[in-house]
Scaffold this active site. Sequence first.
Site, PDB file in Angstrom:
ATOM      1  N   SER A  82       0.799  -1.235   0.000  1.00 52.96           N
ATOM      2  CA  SER A  82       0.000   0.000   0.000  1.00 52.96           C
ATOM      3  C   SER A  82       0.828   1.280   0.000  1.00 52.96           C
ATOM      4  O   SER A  82       0.278   2.364  -0.204  1.00 52.96           O
ATOM      5  CB  SER A  82      -0.926   0.022   1.207  1.00 52.96           C
ATOM      6  N   TYR A  96      -5.029   4.217   7.796  1.00 54.70           N
ATOM      7  CA  TYR A  96      -6.355   3.584   7.840  1.00 54.70           C
ATOM      8  C   TYR A  96      -7.128   4.014   9.087  1.00 54.70           C
ATOM      9  O   TYR A  96      -7.132   5.185   9.431  1.00 54.70           O
ATOM     10  CB  TYR A  96      -6.223   2.047   7.730  1.00 54.70           C
TER      11      TYR A  96
HETATM   12  O1  DON Z   1      -4.563  -4.875  -1.970  1.00 55.45           O
HETATM   13  C1  DON Z   1      -4.049  -5.341  -0.970  1.00 55.45           C
HETATM   14  O2  DON Z   1      -4.704  -5.871  -0.080  1.00 55.45           O
HETATM   15  C2  DON Z   1      -2.543  -5.261  -0.828  1.00 55.45           C
HETATM   16  N1  DON Z   1      -1.936  -5.344  -2.107  1.00 55.45           N
HETATM   17  C3  DON Z   1      -2.138  -3.967  -0.196  1.00 55.45           C
HETATM   18  C4  DON Z   1      -2.798  -3.706   1.142  1.00 55.45           C
HETATM   19  C5  DON Z   1      -1.936  -2.976   2.110  1.00 55.45           C
HETATM   20  O3  DON Z   1      -0.740  -2.882   1.967  1.00 55.45           O
HETATM   21  C6  DON Z   1      -2.616  -2.478   3.318  1.00 55.45           C
HETATM   22  N2  DON Z   1      -1.679  -1.857   4.219  1.00 55.45           N
HETATM   23  N3  DON Z   1      -1.421  -1.926   5.330  1.00 55.45           N
END
Ligand code: DON
Length: 390
Positions: A63, A240
């Site tokens: 993310s 978040y």
């Molecule tokens: O889409 C997803 O779930 C992951 N590629 C990225 C989510 C993420 O990194 C959330 N962060 N803490």
Amino acid sequence: MDPITALLAQVLDDIRGDDRGAPASYIPELATVDPDHLAFGVVGPRGRIRSVGDDEVEFTIQSISKPFVLAHVLAQRGLSDVLTRVGAEPSGEPFNAISLEEGTGRPANPMVNAGAIATTGMVPGDDVASRTESVLATLSAFAGRRLRVDEDVYHSESSTGDRNRALAHLMRSYGIIDAPVDLAVETYFRQCSILVTVRDLAVMASTLAFGGVNPVTGDRVVQERVARDVLSIMSSCGMYDFSGEWMLRVGLPAKSGVSGGVLAVAPSQFGVAAFSPRLDEHGNSVRGQAIVETLSDRMGMHLLEPHESISQPIVDVSETSDGRVIRLSGELGFAAAERVLVVLRDLATMAPKDAVLLVDGRELARTHPAAMVALRSELELLPGTIRFVE
Ligand code: DON
């Protein structure tokens, strides 16, 4: 070891023993990581990278790609256009929430998965390869080196990414995404699978800290306004459903990723990055957050505590053969202009009748329009002759 690197090493040692949390496992390939990896880096205004711990270990950006793809899209389309498809409000919900604005289908912000997929959907290109390439080019410019995609993580993510695909289908039904769903989602999976080290992330953070100019390469990557817009959204949405408490405790715009990276930005001071794969219930790295919080505390980086430099310009008075010269440097904001005027008023009142005071503002690093208007108009009211060189 220089004193700043020693401070980083000390912070790392202080939090090393905290083994709470667990690495992400919903993307199977991420679960294979060594949970003990720990690294920390900072980059200051002269582009010197200082890092400690496992600073050569590569991990996928996840993310943390989101603010940089947002920067890429903002640079191409402008803020107003981007805001028609994705909001700028903290959602107070988990990063993967199935939640869109009633009626419009607009996701809350570009930092949660839905908003990031909508943002990636705005990247131009005929196929996934060309869209990925344009994202990679921008992220590489932020990092100051050519980055690449980890194909194993990409396949792992694509083969288990039904929730993200569902979000994309929903958004396409509202017209938030124009492109075929696969173009948006597969590009998004590939952007999340870009490999970085903590040193890369620290350089990327520093490029945002210095108004879009990478301090290592000296290249302008995005306009200052784009960097400011990205940091604003990171401030309210980057962590978040922990974003509010993060701002309260740490006071820096930040972004986390499920592989364990955390990146934070102290504008005009430092880019900061940490890496430790064990996550808390919000999907944020436990030790990564502790590192940034400790650093912010020890170095006085909380944005909302008083920072005197904006109200304390440097005023240097010297006698020359042409008379008295007052050199101004640093930043001239509104409060600073008031302080400069107090000094000038004293000097002008004390000066002999026919003396000329030269105010030299050519070394001012940054001026604000209202401050300059105030300074120029007040100077005219002072006794004697004052010449202002800008
Ligand atoms: O889409 C997803 O779930 C992951 N590629 C990225 C989510 C993420 O990194 C959330 N962060 N803490």
